[in-house]
Design a protein around this motif. Structure first.
Motif, PDB file in Angstrom:
ATOM      1  N   ILE A 111       0.811  -1.222   0.000  1.00  0.00           N
ATOM      2  CA  ILE A 111       0.000   0.000   0.000  1.00  0.00           C
ATOM      3  C   ILE A 111       0.842   1.270   0.000  1.00  0.00           C
ATOM      4  O   ILE A 111       0.360   2.331  -0.343  1.00  0.00           O
ATOM      5  N   ASP A 112       2.123   1.154   0.383  1.00  0.00           N
ATOM      6  CA  ASP A 112       2.925   2.379   0.449  1.00  0.00           C
ATOM      7  C   ASP A 112       4.275   2.292  -0.246  1.00  0.00           C
ATOM      8  O   ASP A 112       5.157   3.102  -0.010  1.00  0.00           O
ATOM      9  N   GLY A 113       4.450   1.324  -1.131  1.00  0.00           N
ATOM     10  CA  GLY A 113       5.713   1.263  -1.861  1.00  0.00           C
ATOM     11  C   GLY A 113       5.818   0.051  -2.760  1.00  0.00           C
ATOM     12  O   GLY A 113       5.083  -0.926  -2.597  1.00  0.00           O
ATOM     13  N   ALA A 114       6.707   0.174  -3.748  1.00  0.00           N
ATOM     14  CA  ALA A 114       6.998  -0.938  -4.657  1.00  0.00           C
ATOM     15  C   ALA A 114       8.498  -0.943  -4.914  1.00  0.00           C
ATOM     16  O   ALA A 114       9.094   0.125  -5.099  1.00  0.00           O
ATOM     17  N   SER A 115       9.103  -2.112  -4.901  1.00  0.00           N
ATOM     18  CA  SER A 115      10.519  -2.217  -5.233  1.00  0.00           C
ATOM     19  C   SER A 115      10.660  -2.169  -6.749  1.00  0.00           C
ATOM     20  O   SER A 115      10.087  -2.998  -7.456  1.00  0.00           O
ATOM     21  N   VAL A 116      11.402  -1.184  -7.227  1.00  0.00           N
ATOM     22  CA  VAL A 116      11.607  -1.005  -8.664  1.00  0.00           C
ATOM     23  C   VAL A 116      13.074  -1.282  -8.950  1.00  0.00           C
ATOM     24  O   VAL A 116      13.958  -0.696  -8.324  1.00  0.00           O
ATOM     25  N   HIS A 117      13.322  -2.177  -9.888  1.00  0.00           N
ATOM     26  CA  HIS A 117      14.677  -2.588 -10.224  1.00  0.00           C
ATOM     27  C   HIS A 117      15.091  -1.974 -11.566  1.00  0.00           C
ATOM     28  O   HIS A 117      14.538  -2.342 -12.608  1.00  0.00           O
ATOM     29  N   PRO A 118      16.066  -1.033 -11.543  1.00  0.00           N
ATOM     30  CA  PRO A 118      16.482  -0.365 -12.778  1.00  0.00           C
ATOM     31  C   PRO A 118      16.873  -1.334 -13.899  1.00  0.00           C
ATOM     32  O   PRO A 118      16.571  -1.082 -15.067  1.00  0.00           O
ATOM     33  N   ARG A 119      17.487  -2.438 -13.563  1.00  0.00           N
ATOM     34  CA  ARG A 119      17.892  -3.419 -14.579  1.00  0.00           C
ATOM     35  C   ARG A 119      16.685  -3.902 -15.378  1.00  0.00           C
ATOM     36  O   ARG A 119      16.734  -4.007 -16.599  1.00  0.00           O
ATOM     37  N   GLU A 120      15.571  -4.192 -14.696  1.00  0.00           N
ATOM     38  CA  GLU A 120      14.363  -4.675 -15.378  1.00  0.00           C
ATOM     39  C   GLU A 120      13.713  -3.574 -16.210  1.00  0.00           C
ATOM     40  O   GLU A 120      13.151  -3.843 -17.274  1.00  0.00           O
ATOM     41  N   VAL A 121      13.786  -2.338 -15.723  1.00  0.00           N
ATOM     42  CA  VAL A 121      13.247  -1.201 -16.480  1.00  0.00           C
ATOM     43  C   VAL A 121      14.033  -1.047 -17.781  1.00  0.00           C
ATOM     44  O   VAL A 121      13.455  -0.912 -18.863  1.00  0.00           O
ATOM     45  N   VAL A 122      15.359  -1.100 -17.687  1.00  0.00           N
ATOM     46  CA  VAL A 122      16.216  -0.979 -18.874  1.00  0.00           C
ATOM     47  C   VAL A 122      15.968  -2.147 -19.826  1.00  0.00           C
ATOM     48  O   VAL A 122      15.824  -1.950 -21.040  1.00  0.00           O
ATOM     49  N   LYS A 123      15.880  -3.370 -19.289  1.00  0.00           N
ATOM     50  CA  LYS A 123      15.609  -4.547 -20.140  1.00  0.00           C
ATOM     51  C   LYS A 123      14.301  -4.402 -20.903  1.00  0.00           C
ATOM     52  O   LYS A 123      14.222  -4.707 -22.090  1.00  0.00           O
ATOM     53  N   THR A 124      13.266  -3.920 -20.214  1.00  0.00           N
ATOM     54  CA  THR A 124      11.962  -3.750 -20.859  1.00  0.00           C
ATOM     55  C   THR A 124      12.040  -2.702 -21.967  1.00  0.00           C
ATOM     56  O   THR A 124      11.521  -2.905 -23.068  1.00  0.00           O
ATOM     57  N   ALA A 125      12.707  -1.588 -21.695  1.00  0.00           N
ATOM     58  CA  ALA A 125      12.851  -0.535 -22.709  1.00  0.00           C
ATOM     59  C   ALA A 125      13.601  -1.062 -23.931  1.00  0.00           C
ATOM     60  O   ALA A 125      13.193  -0.818 -25.076  1.00  0.00           O
TER      61      ALA A 125
END
Length: 188
Positions: A111-125
């Motif tokens: 409800i108050d946060g999500a772990s965001v992993h830059p590696r997965e963001v870059v992979k998706t892009a």
């Protein structure tokens, strides 16, 4: 009252027509609701209408092809992310002319946060061959004000994506009634 029938109505008018007709049942509707909602009763729930609205807005958003209307983006993102009861992080993937390639919900939190992993963001892009991205996340509390952690995450993701020549054009935070833009506030 419409001579062309419900199939000729624009999406918003179609939803309105369905809502106003109290005799509709799932068997008489002109299209089918999203599956697996666990709703066995014959009638329209608010959740079902919101699901339809999300589908309609997503189709319009993707059909518009180019991210030229901040208002359309806000409307879609408010419906797609605003109803979540936990924090969700995602992004709109764009080509070099800001054509919409895809919309991805990547991380689900509490409800108050999500772990965001830059590696997965870059992979998706990279897997979508995106030239730019619009970052999105919601605040289940309803308050779209970005936290210090939101600002730090945005900088981290911007730096990581810059290494592979992907621009971050904005980061939008979806609240219950409004969507806050980092770009409009000069935070990006």
């Amino acid at each position: 009252s419409h001579t062309g029938g419900v199939h000729s109505l624009p999406g918003a008018s179609l939803c309105e027509e369905i809502l106003m007709n109290k005799t509709n049942t799932p068997d008489t509707l002109p299209f089918y609701p999203p599956a697996n909602k666990g709703d066995d009763h014959h009638g329209l729930s608010e959740a079902l209408v919101l699901d339809w609205a999300e589908v309609i807005l997503q189709e319009r958003f993707l059909r518009s092809n180019y991210l030229v209307s901040p208002d359309l983006a806000r409307r879609y993102l408010r419906v797609a992310f605003g109803k979540e009861d936990r924090e969700v992080f995602g992004m709109v993937l764009l080509d070099n002319r800001h054509g919409v390639l895809d919309i991805a919900k990547l991380f689900y939190g509490t409800i108050d946060g999500a772990s965001v992993h830059p590696r997965e963001v870059v992979k998706t892009a990279l897997s979508h061959n995106a030239a730019a991205v619009l970052l999105i996340h919601n605040h289940p509390s309803g308050n779209p004000e970005p936290s210090t952690a939101d600002r730090r995450l945005t900088e981290r993701l911007k730096e990581a994506l810059q290494l592979v020549d992907v621009r971050v054009i904005d980061h939008m935070v979806v609240g219950s009634d409004e969507v806050m833009s980092f770009a409009e506030r000069g935070l990006i």
